[in-house]
Design a protein around this motif. Structure first.
Motif, PDB file in Angstrom:
ATOM      1  N   ALA A  62      10.874   2.073 -24.204  1.00 35.10           N
ATOM      2  CA  ALA A  62       9.777   2.853 -24.796  1.00 35.10           C
ATOM      3  C   ALA A  62       9.020   3.645 -23.736  1.00 35.10           C
ATOM      4  CB  ALA A  62       8.826   1.929 -25.544  1.00 35.10           C
ATOM      5  N   VAL A  63       8.676   2.999 -22.631  1.00 38.56           N
ATOM      6  CA  VAL A  63       7.884   3.694 -21.607  1.00 38.56           C
ATOM      7  C   VAL A  63       8.725   4.782 -20.929  1.00 38.56           C
ATOM      8  CG1 VAL A  63       8.333   2.133 -19.643  1.00 38.56           C
ATOM      9  CG2 VAL A  63       6.173   3.358 -19.778  1.00 38.56           C
ATOM     10  N   ARG A  64      10.010   4.542 -20.776  1.00 38.07           N
ATOM     11  CA  ARG A  64      10.878   5.579 -20.228  1.00 38.07           C
ATOM     12  C   ARG A  64      10.930   6.800 -21.157  1.00 38.07           C
ATOM     13  NH1 ARG A  64      16.012   1.793 -18.331  1.00 38.07           N
ATOM     14  NH2 ARG A  64      15.224   1.266 -16.253  1.00 38.07           N
ATOM     15  N   ALA A  65      11.051   6.550 -22.455  1.00 37.38           N
ATOM     16  CA  ALA A  65      11.111   7.652 -23.415  1.00 37.38           C
ATOM     17  C   ALA A  65       9.800   8.435 -23.426  1.00 37.38           C
ATOM     18  CB  ALA A  65      11.428   7.110 -24.808  1.00 37.38           C
ATOM     19  N   ILE A  66       8.684   7.723 -23.360  1.00 42.98           N
ATOM     20  CA  ILE A  66       7.368   8.370 -23.369  1.00 42.98           C
ATOM     21  C   ILE A  66       7.168   9.209 -22.111  1.00 42.98           C
ATOM     22  CG2 ILE A  66       4.882   7.914 -23.223  1.00 42.98           C
ATOM     23  CD1 ILE A  66       5.440   5.476 -25.121  1.00 42.98           C
ATOM     24  N   GLU A  67       7.521   8.659 -20.974  1.00 43.09           N
ATOM     25  CA  GLU A  67       7.387   9.416 -19.713  1.00 43.09           C
ATOM     26  C   GLU A  67       8.307  10.641 -19.697  1.00 43.09           C
ATOM     27  OE1 GLU A  67       6.024   5.621 -16.911  1.00 43.09           O
ATOM     28  OE2 GLU A  67       8.115   6.283 -16.920  1.00 43.09           O
ATOM     29  N   SER A  68       9.463  10.495 -20.343  1.00 35.42           N
ATOM     30  CA  SER A  68      10.365  11.638 -20.451  1.00 35.42           C
ATOM     31  C   SER A  68       9.781  12.718 -21.350  1.00 35.42           C
ATOM     32  CB  SER A  68      11.714  11.174 -21.012  1.00 35.42           C
ATOM     33  OG  SER A  68      12.531  12.267 -21.345  1.00 35.42           O
TER      34      SER A  68
END
Length: 381
Positions: A62-68
């Motif tokens: 989730a945090v990777r997708a949000i940062e992306s």
């Protein structure tokens, strides 16, 4: 908050000449909709509570997708720590299957000390990696983080785990047993948890049953994946197919299981041992060699993947004014337990002479495909 992980209801009917399995799911495929309109902070703190199985993998993805999506990438060290958390979580789930489940097939009790060592040891190692900071939006480890303490914890933990499962170091088992095809000899003379189980399995005429013609998923372009998740959303994630075909997307999909190339029960059991050994060696490079772990982040905006204990987990997110506009989760379980997928096809190819034997084989196969899925199993016939 109670987990809403749901479960699979797996029913198998059989005759002397045929096995027919069916899967119905109560898994909450639309649960991610509750994050629409929520803040990034609220979403990241709620996800591990909502999906408390493979919670680290869910939060990291989730945090990777949000940062992306926000074009605010994290630091390399942060990604390395996140990858270490996922790797520890994978090691816990795979190892627990060995020490909790495998003894019962030999009519032995699981050793509480082994279960405790794995559960508490992994928890301590995770805590030492400061997950509250590392899993935050653009989070990073404390500048005062002590690698020395973590290295000591890891060395004590991994040595005992390796001895419990392999009877030697993970590297010795890989080099001198697995790669040299000495598995039968090792199983016959070694008294470790895994060796005794493989020796038991070797006595079964059905040990190679449960094969299927479902293949591992091919490389898929993330731009196409994003388009599917954006336009079809939960219709796609509920019963995913690619080019109108079902594929396997489990942890076993990422193993190079030579010389055990098929996907029957025996190959998956050996594959699990190789997975555990590989995870230990990966964490050795992180802790002992101080190597940063690669995360394999997607270059496509809003898309992120993590190699979880169940297989590849994918999140797609759209952000608007620092709030979640859309979050879609594509879990490996829906690939693997698709009504026409690898679990059904493999269960249909079991080879049992009694309901008890069929139950044994089915349990082994289901947990081999997904080490942490909840399921009810019923057998008729």
């Amino acid at each position: 908050m109670t987990s809403i992980a749901g479960e699979l209801n797996i029913s198998i009917s059989y005759t002397d000449t045929n096995i027919d399995s069916r899967i119905e799911s109560s898994r909450p495929l639309h649960a991610s909709k509750i994050f629409t309109g929520k803040s990034i902070t609220h979403t990241l703190t709620t996800i591990p509570l909502l999906f408390n199985i493979c919670a680290k993998a869910q939060t990291v993805t989730a945090v990777r997708a949000i940062e992306s999506a926000t074009e605010k990438p994290s630091y390399k060290q942060t990604e390395s720590f996140r990858e270490a958390l996922i790797t520890l979580e994978n090691l816990r789930e795979q190892s627990l299957r060995v020490v909790m489940d495998w003894p019962k097939y030999r009519n032995e009790q699981a050793e509480v000390e082994c279960i405790s060592h794995i559960s508490l040891g992994i928890a301590k190692l995770m805590h030492a990696l400061e997950p509250v900071k590392v899993l935050d939006y653009q989070g990073q480890p404390s500048p005062n983080y002590s690698f020395k303490t973590s290295v000591e914890l890891w060395m004590i933990f991994s040595e005992k785990l390796s001895q419990t499962i392999f009877g030697s170091s993970a590297n010795d088992w890989l080099e001198n047993t697995y790669k040299k095809e000495q598995l039968d000899i090792w199983a016959g003379k070694e008294q470790s948890q895994a060796a005794k189980f493989i020796h038991w399995l070797n006595q079964k005429k059905w040990k190679h049953s449960g094969k299927s013609n479902i293949t591992h998923i091919p490389d898929i372009n993330d731009i196409e994946v994003r388009e599917l998740l954006k336009t079809q959303g939960h219709e796609f994630t509920g019963h995913p197919k690619w080019d109108d075909q079902c594929y396997e997307l489990s942890w076993f999909s990422r193993k190079q299981c030579q010389p055990h190339q098929d996907n029957g029960i025996y190959s998956r059991m050996i594959g699990r041992l190789k997975e555990i050994a590989d995870l230990i060696l990966k964490l050795d490079t992180f802790y002992i060699k101080g190597t940063q772990l690669e995360s394999g982040k997607s270059s496509v905006s809003g898309i992120a993947h993590s190699e979880a204990a169940r297989g590849r987990l994918t999140h797609f997110v759209e952000i608007e004014n620092e709030t979640i506009k859309k979050l879609v989760i594509l879990a490996p379980t829906e690939w693997n337990f698709h009504p026409e997928g690898v679990a059904v096809k493999s269960l249909n190819n079991l080879d049992a002479k009694s309901p008890h034997e069929l139950h044994q084989q089915a349990e082994l196969l289901i947990h081999a495909i997904d080490p942490c899925v909840g399921f009810n199993l019923s057998i008729e016939g």
